[in-house]
Motif scaffolding. Structure first.
Motif, PDB file in Angstrom:
ATOM      1  N   ILE A   1      -2.658   5.591   5.376  1.00  0.00           N
ATOM      2  CA  ILE A   1      -2.998   4.230   5.165  1.00  0.00           C
ATOM      3  C   ILE A   1      -4.041   3.784   6.112  1.00  0.00           C
ATOM      4  O   ILE A   1      -3.666   3.792   7.326  1.00  0.00           O
ATOM      5  CB  ILE A   1      -1.987   3.338   4.623  1.00  0.00           C
ATOM      6  CG1 ILE A   1      -1.068   3.932   3.469  1.00  0.00           C
ATOM      7  CG2 ILE A   1      -2.279   2.113   4.504  1.00  0.00           C
ATOM      8  CD1 ILE A   1       0.095   3.324   3.085  1.00  0.00           C
TER       9      ILE A   1
ATOM     10  N   VAL B   1      -9.845   5.100   0.379  1.00  0.00           N
ATOM     11  CA  VAL B   1      -8.677   5.817   0.827  1.00  0.00           C
ATOM     12  C   VAL B   1      -9.143   7.185   1.932  1.00  0.00           C
ATOM     13  O   VAL B   1     -10.267   7.518   1.489  1.00  0.00           O
ATOM     14  CB  VAL B   1      -7.718   6.532  -0.212  1.00  0.00           C
ATOM     15  CG1 VAL B   1      -6.954   5.332  -0.727  1.00  0.00           C
ATOM     16  CG2 VAL B   1      -8.559   7.208  -1.459  1.00  0.00           C
TER      17      VAL B   1
ATOM     18  N   CYS C   1       0.852  -1.204  -0.107  1.00  0.00           N
ATOM     19  CA  CYS C   1      -0.129   0.082   0.105  1.00  0.00           C
ATOM     20  C   CYS C   1       0.819   1.416   0.107  1.00  0.00           C
ATOM     21  O   CYS C   1       0.267   2.075  -0.249  1.00  0.00           O
ATOM     22  CB  CYS C   1      -0.981   0.071   1.227  1.00  0.00           C
ATOM     23  SG  CYS C   1       0.184  -0.342   2.789  1.00  0.00           S
TER      24      CYS C   1
ATOM     25  N   ASP D   1      -6.428   1.874  -0.562  1.00  0.00           N
ATOM     26  CA  ASP D   1      -4.776   1.619  -0.259  1.00  0.00           C
ATOM     27  C   ASP D   1      -4.306   0.293  -0.980  1.00  0.00           C
ATOM     28  O   ASP D   1      -3.136   0.246  -1.210  1.00  0.00           O
ATOM     29  CB  ASP D   1      -4.572   1.785   1.082  1.00  0.00           C
ATOM     30  CG  ASP D   1      -4.936   2.750   1.945  1.00  0.00           C
ATOM     31  OD1 ASP D   1      -4.415   3.954   1.388  1.00  0.00           O
ATOM     32  OD2 ASP D   1      -5.854   2.740   2.565  1.00  0.00           O
TER      33      ASP D   1
END
Ligand code: SF4
Ligand code: SF4
Lengths: 111, 354
Positions: free
Chosen positions: B332, B312, B287, B301
């Motif tokens: 993330i 996201v 990610c 991600d």
């Protein structure tokens, strides 16, 4: 104290055997690690030998560990069972070959 | 089409078909009681208060959840019954992003991406952009599923596609158990047709890689050992060649999570992943250099977060308002499934990471 002799959780504590005798314990683990490294035999072949011996030794910890190890290495269930048969055949062969002693003795004592 | 024994969680109307139920399961139990540390606590301990992206390198686009197979551990919960398919309009939005983004790798996945009616058009257009590494994740059996797919190997070759395909084992028994009866033989036929035109051959530039993921509740062993065993067996038994093997750890989501719970392996498996936590793998979790686009254009991600509906955390959260700079600033989103990416030698869509 647990009321069973064997506890699966104890397998994870294997490393702690060094607590009571560090030097010998460390030597053992060094040796153990080296033995299972890739050599003239592959780590996969060694894992199968370990699985067979785990059965003839009837060690639940080793059976647990080397079944898991074999699966991780892509060993099939047929291969695992064949390895166990090799161990079993040697075990039974070893018992049966001793019967030559019994036969010799019978023949000597009983004509 | 291979005989399908299992059905998608969606088809079965399973509770786990809903992402929120999966996330709830991953947050409760051993992680709630504190028996195991949460992923957040674990990475904080390794010096990562937040998980931040690095430079974007890979754009992974999911063309839809429809698939000709229903593999037992599919993290997409894909199958012939899934109707979610990327439209041409969203593909056009994706092409605009591909042209302008700094990503050097484009990775098309699904389901079976080839089942999207606009798949070939999209590949042709995307290939014109001249991306360095253009991956299509092909499940192999699709190539043999219907006459209209028989020429896929030629089509891939024409556009210099890097083919990445799953093959869980070099024996029929283990492969069919995981992916459905008949899958192994069809996969071998497909691999042969790829080899025949140069894919996967030792000195060839036509890249063919295989993906291995374990058939049950255990981690993969060493990637290069497995690659050697796969290569040897496939060469000896079928004269098949491929380039690299990517060993991937199964993440506890979707059908694999369902399997873990139903087989009473969930806690042991999570314990195994937590105990195998490798702080070095956090540095390279995918990610951090990848973005995943869903069939309907939302940004995630990673493909796993996509399946968990965790969009996201950014004002730029859809392909229509793609803003690379804003996205590089995001945090993330994580949960306990992330332990699958940091166990042992690490795991990503490109194999091990450490
Ligand atoms: S081929 Fe891939 S996408 Fe399709 S069901 Fe199997 S794992 Fe899922
Ligand atoms: S599951 Fe996704 S978000 Fe979590 S560590 Fe892996 S790649 Fe990153």
């Amino acid at each position: 104290m647990n009321n069973s002799y064997y506890d699966p959780k104890d397998l994870k504590k294997f490393g702690s055997i060094t607590e009571f005798q560090k030097e010998l314990g460390d030597k053992f683990f060094d040796y153990y690690t080296s033995v299972f490294e890739e050599g003239n035999l592959t780590a996969r072949e060694k894992s199968l030998i370990a699985l067979a011996v785990a059965h003839t030794e009837q060690c639940p910890y080793c059976i647990d560990a080397y079944t898991q190890d074999g699966l991780q290495r892509g060993v099939t269930r047929e291969e695992m069972m064949e390895a166990v048969h090799v161990g079993a055949a040697i075990k039974s062969g070893a018992a049966l070959v001793h019967s030559t002693m019994m036969m010799k003795k019978v023949n000597k004592l009983d004509g | 089409m291979p005989k399908l024994k299992i059905k998608s969680l969606h088809h079965r109307k399973s509770l786990l078909a809903k992402a929120e139920n999966q996330l709830e399961h991953l947050s409760n139990g051993v992680f709630k009681t504190g028996e195991l540390p949460t992923f957040q606590a674990k990475i904080a301990n390794s010096g990562y208060e937040k998980l931040k992206p690095k430079k974007l390198e890979i754009l992974q686009i999911n063309l839809g959840y429809m698939c000709n197979q229903v593999c037992s551990h599919c993290h997409v919960d894909a199958g012939p019954d899934r109707q979610e398919i990327m439209t041409k309009e969203t593909m056009i939005d994706c092409l605009n992003v591909i042209k302008n983004s700094g990503a050097h790798t484009l990775d098309l996945t699904g389901g079976a991406p080839e089942m999207n009616p606009n798949f070939r058009w999209f590949v042709e257009e995307a290939a014109k952009v001249g991306i360095k590494d253009f991956i299509v994740r092909s499940n192999l059996t699709i190539i043999r599923a219907n006459k209209k797919y028989y020429d896929l190997p030629e089509f891939f070759k024409k556009h210099n596609i890097h083919v990445v395909s799953s093959l869980p084992h070099w024996t029929r028994g283990k492969t069919d158990k995981q992916r459905g009866e008949g899958v192994f033989n069809k996969s071998i036929e497909a691999l042969k047709s790829l080899n025949n035109i140069g894919y996967g051959m030792p000195e060839s530039n036509l890249k063919l890689d295989l993906v291995y993921n374990p058939s049950g509740a255990f981690m993969p062993s060493n990637q290069s050992d497995l690659e050697r065993d796969f290569k040897q067996a496939l060469k000896e038994d079928f004269d098949i060649h491929f380039h690299h093997l990517m060993a991937i750890t199964n993440l506890p989501i979707s059908r694999f999570l369902d399997f873990l719970i139903a087989s009473d392996n969930y806690e042991d498996y999570m314990t195994t992943l937590v105990e195998a936590y490798n702080p070095l793998a956090v540095e390279n979790v995918m990610c951090r250099n990848t973005l995943s686009v869903s069939w309907d254009g939302w940004l995630y991600d990673c493909d796993f977060n996509q399946m968990l509906c965790m969009k996201v955390d950014s004002s730029s959260n859809h392909i229509k308002n793609f803003d690379e700079a804003a996205l590089e600033n995001r945090n993330i989103k994580i949960s306990q499934h992330c332990y699958g990416c940091t166990a042992g030698a690490g795991s990503s869509c490109q194999g091990t990471t450490v």
